[in-house]
Enzyme design. Structure first.
Site, short mmCIF file in Angstrom:
data_model
loop_
_atom_site.label_atom_id
_atom_site.label_comp_id
_atom_site.label_asym_id
_atom_site.label_seq_id
_atom_site.Cartn_x
_atom_site.Cartn_y
_atom_site.Cartn_z
N GLY A 46 -7.66 -52.44 14.22
CA GLY A 46 -7.46 -51.21 13.47
C GLY A 46 -8.55 -50.16 13.59
CG ASP A 47 -12.58 -48.34 12.87
OD1 ASP A 47 -12.35 -47.31 13.53
OD2 ASP A 47 -13.58 -48.44 12.12
CG LEU A 48 -11.41 -51.24 20.23
CD1 LEU A 48 -12.45 -52.33 20.04
CD2 LEU A 48 -10.34 -51.68 21.20
CG ASN A 52 -16.48 -50.67 14.54
OD1 ASN A 52 -17.52 -50.50 13.91
ND2 ASN A 52 -15.33 -50.16 14.16
#
Length: 78
Positions: A46-48, A52
């Site tokens: 969901g937040d690549l 991260n």
């Protein structure tokens, strides 16, 4: 909670300059393997983004996908 791994984010590594093709390919493959592992268990990150992804200082260790705060569990039954 995860183990302490000395290193830096992929974002910071990229900010310092371009990566050799071989190293960039290794990191990309490691990210794909981490995503494949998560997806096989029904988890969508969901937040690549480069911030991260943790790149360990020890090149023998694989990149780590971090920050699953926006991850979703996908029901395989549809």
């Amino acid at each position: 909670v995860m183990e302490y791994v000395k290193g830096e984010s992929l974002r910071k590594l990229i900010e310092r300059g371009s990566l050799p093709v071989r190293r960039a390919s290794q990191i990309a493959l490691q990210i794909c393997e981490a995503l494949s592992h998560a997806h096989s268990r029904g988890v969508v990150h969901g937040d690549l983004k480069p911030g991260n992804v943790l790149i360990p200082s020890d090149d023998s260790l694989p990149a780590r996908l971090t920050d699953f705060g926006l991850a979703k569990l996908v029901d395989s039954s549809g």
